[in-house]
Design a protein around this motif. Structure first.
Motif, PDB file in Angstrom:
ATOM      1  N   GLY A 105      34.108  99.234  59.571  1.00 58.16           N
ATOM      2  CA  GLY A 105      32.746  99.129  60.092  1.00 58.16           C
ATOM      3  C   GLY A 105      31.762  98.500  59.129  1.00 58.16           C
ATOM      4  N   GLN A 106      31.868  98.824  57.857  1.00 57.39           N
ATOM      5  CA  GLN A 106      30.943  98.257  56.873  1.00 57.39           C
ATOM      6  C   GLN A 106      31.086  96.742  56.817  1.00 57.39           C
ATOM      7  OE1 GLN A 106      32.883 100.855  56.438  1.00 57.39           O
ATOM      8  NE2 GLN A 106      31.648 102.533  55.656  1.00 57.39           N
ATOM      9  N   GLU A 107      32.308  96.260  56.861  1.00 57.29           N
ATOM     10  CA  GLU A 107      32.534  94.815  56.831  1.00 57.29           C
ATOM     11  C   GLU A 107      32.010  94.163  58.109  1.00 57.29           C
ATOM     12  OE1 GLU A 107      33.459  93.058  54.332  1.00 57.29           O
ATOM     13  OE2 GLU A 107      35.046  94.036  53.190  1.00 57.29           O
ATOM     14  N   ALA A 112      27.891  90.957  60.766  1.00 55.06           N
ATOM     15  CA  ALA A 112      26.847  90.853  61.788  1.00 55.06           C
ATOM     16  C   ALA A 112      25.531  90.367  61.187  1.00 55.06           C
ATOM     17  CB  ALA A 112      26.654  92.199  62.489  1.00 55.06           C
ATOM     18  N   LEU A 113      25.231  90.769  59.966  1.00 58.01           N
ATOM     19  CA  LEU A 113      24.016  90.264  59.307  1.00 58.01           C
ATOM     20  C   LEU A 113      24.077  88.751  59.156  1.00 58.01           C
ATOM     21  CD1 LEU A 113      23.240  92.788  56.424  1.00 58.01           C
ATOM     22  CD2 LEU A 113      21.916  92.395  58.503  1.00 58.01           C
ATOM     23  N   HIS A 114      25.228  88.245  58.754  1.00 53.66           N
ATOM     24  CA  HIS A 114      25.387  86.792  58.624  1.00 53.66           C
ATOM     25  C   HIS A 114      25.193  86.106  59.980  1.00 53.66           C
ATOM     26  CE1 HIS A 114      26.746  86.630  54.484  1.00 53.66           C
ATOM     27  NE2 HIS A 114      27.632  87.576  54.730  1.00 53.66           N
ATOM     28  N   LEU A 115      25.753  86.685  61.022  1.00 51.81           N
ATOM     29  CA  LEU A 115      25.627  86.094  62.361  1.00 51.81           C
ATOM     30  C   LEU A 115      24.187  86.156  62.851  1.00 51.81           C
ATOM     31  CD1 LEU A 115      28.917  87.506  63.886  1.00 51.81           C
ATOM     32  CD2 LEU A 115      28.440  85.117  63.268  1.00 51.81           C
ATOM     33  N   ALA A 116      23.479  87.241  62.544  1.00 52.06           N
ATOM     34  CA  ALA A 116      22.068  87.351  62.925  1.00 52.06           C
ATOM     35  C   ALA A 116      21.248  86.276  62.212  1.00 52.06           C
ATOM     36  CB  ALA A 116      21.535  88.745  62.599  1.00 52.06           C
TER      37      ALA A 116
END
Length: 125
Positions: A105-107, A112-116
């Motif tokens: 989950g952490q990865e 997801a931050l990169h995708l955002a």
């Protein structure tokens, strides 16, 4: 994908930092993002690319990131980007299916931050 980003992938593979099949998987995922209208270049997706390559290799090698000091901060930021979290989770499922690699989950949240960020850059174009 621009030449510089392609070179990044080649360097990771050529130096043995990442298995060839992981590089192929990431290249395919970047091509999917590109086909969906994202601008996939060294500038826009270089960090995303490196993180995904290394996260998959770490997970395959049994050294996945399972604790992250800023995880609550990441969760809070992602509350405003549920679509990025869904996209990252779907990518993690494809990685498990294609590579038999499970991203914790952490990865997935960090991905997801990169995708955002990629989506925010698209919105500014």
């Amino acid at each position: 994908m621009d030449r510089q980003l392609a070179e990044r992938l080649e360097i990771f593979e050529r130096t043995g930092q990442v298995a060839p099949e992981i590089c192929r998987f990431v290249r395919t995922e970047l091509d999917v993002l590109d086909a969906a209208g994202s601008e996939i270049t060294e500038e826009s997706a270089g960090t995303l690319t490196s993180h995904l390559l290394l996260a998959l290799q770490r997970s395959r090698d049994g050294g996945a990131l399972t604790e992250f000091a800023a995880d609550e901060t990441v969760r809070a930021e992602l509350a405003g980007h549920p679509d990025a979290l869904e996209q990252a989770a779907a990518l993690a499922e494809r990685a498990e299916s294609a590579l038999d690699v499970v991203l914790p989950g952490q990865e997935v949240r960090f991905l997801a931050l990169h995708l955002a960020l990629l989506r925010q850059r698209e919105a500014m174009r």
